[in-house]
Design a protein around this motif. Structure first.
Motif, short mmCIF file in Angstrom:
data_model
loop_
_atom_site.label_atom_id
_atom_site.label_comp_id
_atom_site.label_asym_id
_atom_site.label_seq_id
_atom_site.Cartn_x
_atom_site.Cartn_y
_atom_site.Cartn_z
N ARG A 48 -0.04 -2.26 -11.47
CA ARG A 48 0.91 -2.66 -10.45
C ARG A 48 0.90 -1.62 -9.33
O ARG A 48 0.89 -0.42 -9.58
CB ARG A 48 2.31 -2.78 -11.07
N GLU A 49 0.91 -2.11 -8.08
CA GLU A 49 0.86 -1.20 -6.95
C GLU A 49 1.96 -1.53 -5.94
O GLU A 49 2.37 -2.69 -5.79
CB GLU A 49 -0.50 -1.28 -6.25
N LEU A 50 2.41 -0.49 -5.25
CA LEU A 50 3.41 -0.66 -4.21
C LEU A 50 2.78 -1.32 -2.99
O LEU A 50 1.73 -0.87 -2.51
CB LEU A 50 4.01 0.69 -3.83
N VAL A 51 3.44 -2.34 -2.48
CA VAL A 51 2.97 -3.03 -1.28
C VAL A 51 3.76 -2.57 -0.06
O VAL A 51 3.19 -2.21 0.96
CB VAL A 51 3.10 -4.55 -1.45
N ALA A 52 5.08 -2.61 -0.17
CA ALA A 52 5.94 -2.25 0.96
C ALA A 52 7.31 -1.88 0.43
O ALA A 52 7.73 -2.39 -0.62
CB ALA A 52 6.05 -3.40 1.96
N SER A 53 8.01 -1.02 1.16
CA SER A 53 9.33 -0.60 0.71
C SER A 53 10.24 -0.32 1.91
O SER A 53 9.78 -0.04 3.01
CB SER A 53 9.23 0.65 -0.17
N ILE A 54 11.54 -0.43 1.64
CA ILE A 54 12.57 0.01 2.58
C ILE A 54 13.45 0.98 1.82
O ILE A 54 14.11 0.61 0.85
CB ILE A 54 13.42 -1.15 3.12
#
Length: 125
Positions: A48-54
Motif C-alpha cells: 500500500r502506498e500514499l497517493v495524496a494527503s491533507i
C-alpha cells in the motif's frame, strides 16, 4: 465511532478521469471533525502506498507519480474527502483507500488511523 465509506471507483480508459469520494459518518450523537486525511492505493502484489494527503494544517502532499494529475480536497461541512484523478494511466490501477484522523467534540480527544473498505479503480483500454 466513525466509519469511512469510499465510492466513485470503476473502469476507465487511459487518459480518462474519475473522482473518488470518502464520506465519514458517525453513530448517533457523535460530533467530530476530520483532522488529517489521505488517500492510499494498493495494486496487486504491491505494498500500500500514499497517493495524496491533507495534513491538519491544510498542507497537501502528493506522490511523485500522481503530481499534476490528481487533486485531493475536502468539504468539512459534509465530512467528505475527494480525490480527483485526471489523465489516468494503467499503472494507476489499484484499490484506493481513504484514511483519516478525527477529533471528537463529545470526548475532547483525537483518534487516529481510520480506514475505509476501499474502492477499485481499473484503468484499461
Amino acid at each position: 465511532q466513525v466509519q469511512l465509506v469510499e465510492s466513485g471507483g470503476g473502469l476507465v480508459q487511459p487518459g480518462g478521469s474519475l473522482r473518488l469520494s470518502c464520506v465519514a459518518s458517525g453513530t448517533s450523537g457523535s460530533r467530530f471533525s476530520i483532522r488529517a486525511t489521505a488517500w492510499y492505493r494498493q495494486a496487486p502484489g504491491k505494498q500500500r502506498e500514499l497517493v495524496a494527503s491533507i495534513a491538519s494544517d491544510g498542507i497537501m502532499n502528493y506522490a511523485d507519480s500522481v503530481k499534476g494529475r490528481f487533486t485531493i480536497s475536502r468539504d468539512n461541512a459534509k465530512n467528505t474527502v475527494y480525490l480527483q484523478m485526471n489523465d489516468l494511466k494503467p499503472e494507476d490501477t489499484a484499490v484506493y483507500y481513504c484514511n483519516a484522523d478525527f477529533f471528537f467534540w463529545t470526548t475532547g480527544h483525537s483518534e487516529y488511523n481510520y480506514w475505509g473498505q476501499g474502492t477499485q479503480v481499473t484503468v484499461s483500454s
